[in-house]
Every structure is written in C-alpha cells, then in structure tokens.
Scaffold this motif. Structure first.
Motif, short mmCIF file in Angstrom:
data_model
loop_
_atom_site.label_atom_id
_atom_site.label_comp_id
_atom_site.label_asym_id
_atom_site.label_seq_id
_atom_site.Cartn_x
_atom_site.Cartn_y
_atom_site.Cartn_z
N THR A 1 -23.08 -46.76 58.12
CA THR A 1 -23.47 -45.48 57.54
C THR A 1 -22.68 -44.38 58.24
O THR A 1 -22.54 -44.38 59.47
N GLN A 2 -22.14 -43.46 57.46
CA GLN A 2 -21.27 -42.42 57.99
C GLN A 2 -22.08 -41.29 58.62
O GLN A 2 -23.01 -40.77 57.99
N VAL A 3 -21.71 -40.91 59.82
CA VAL A 3 -22.27 -39.74 60.50
C VAL A 3 -21.12 -38.77 60.76
O VAL A 3 -20.13 -39.14 61.39
N THR A 4 -21.26 -37.56 60.26
CA THR A 4 -20.24 -36.54 60.46
C THR A 4 -20.88 -35.32 61.09
O THR A 4 -21.86 -34.79 60.56
N VAL A 5 -20.34 -34.89 62.22
CA VAL A 5 -20.88 -33.74 62.94
C VAL A 5 -19.82 -32.64 62.92
O VAL A 5 -18.71 -32.82 63.42
N SER A 6 -20.18 -31.53 62.32
CA SER A 6 -19.25 -30.42 62.22
C SER A 6 -19.44 -29.46 63.39
O SER A 6 -20.54 -29.29 63.90
#
Length: 124
Positions: free
Chosen positions: A118-123
């Motif tokens: 599962t993709q986790v993207t933190v901006s």
C-alpha cells in the motif's frame, strides 16, 4: 502460507498520521511473527517493524522508533501499523509479511508470505 491484504495507505502532510492494516487469511496467522517493510522508489525493501506471535515482543528500525507502533489482533487475523509524526522520508510502498521463523527477524528472506503493498506518500 497465508494470504495478506494491506490497506490504509494514502497521501498525508508531514506531521500527520496514518494507520495501516493487514488482514490475513488462513488459520496459521497466530503462529507467525509479522513484519512491516517498506520500499521507496529506487531503494531496497527495508524492515520497519516486527511483532511476535502473541504480540508480546516488538522491534523497530531506528528511524521510526517513537513514531510508529505495530500491533496485532489474532482474533481478527489482523496486524496494524500506526504511523504518527510522518516525514517525507517515510514515503514508500509498505508491505506486511508473515515470518517463517518463530522469532522476529529483520531479513526479507525470513518472511515467506507478502501482501501486495500500500502506497504511503508524505508531502512536505
């Protein structure tokens, strides 16, 4: 082997939180240590956290200690990863995995069942 399905990933701002879940099928879930791994673009898959068969013992890679918490509910065949104070460097595809040894280990070769990620993207 067990079948594993992760959920809970998404896009979050730095400092935010996410909780990942991983549901396992089959009756062998409670007999396996479980681990969370992550793989950032262009990098090798790395150990993030592990939990023993009945949840008494846990292990974390240094960069997530104090921010991430792994837990499991054997009655629900589910393992969780609570991620707080997220940083851009936490961006990766996160995988759960079932261990083939009776103890928590950090090597990917010690895990014989993997979810799809599962993709986790933190901006920032």
């Amino acid at each position: 082997q067990v079948q594993l399905v992760e959920s809970g990933g998404g896009l979050v701002q730095a400092g935010g939180s996410l909780r990942l879940s991983c549901v396992a099928s089959g009756s062998s879930f409670s007999r396996a240590p479980m681990g969370w791994f992550r793989q950032a673009l262009g990098k090798e898959r790395e150990f993030v956290a592990g939990i023993s068969r009945i949840g008494v013992n846990t292990d974390y890679t240094e960069s997530v200690k104090g921010r991430f918490t792994i837990s499991r509910d054997n009655a629900k065949n589910t393992v969780y990863l609570q991620m707080n104070s997220l940083k851009p460097e936490d961006t990766a595809v996160y995988y759960c995995a079932a261990g083939s040894l009776p103890v928590i280990t950090r090597g990917t070769s010690d895990y014989d069942s993997w979810g799809q990620g599962t993709q986790v993207t933190v901006s920032s």
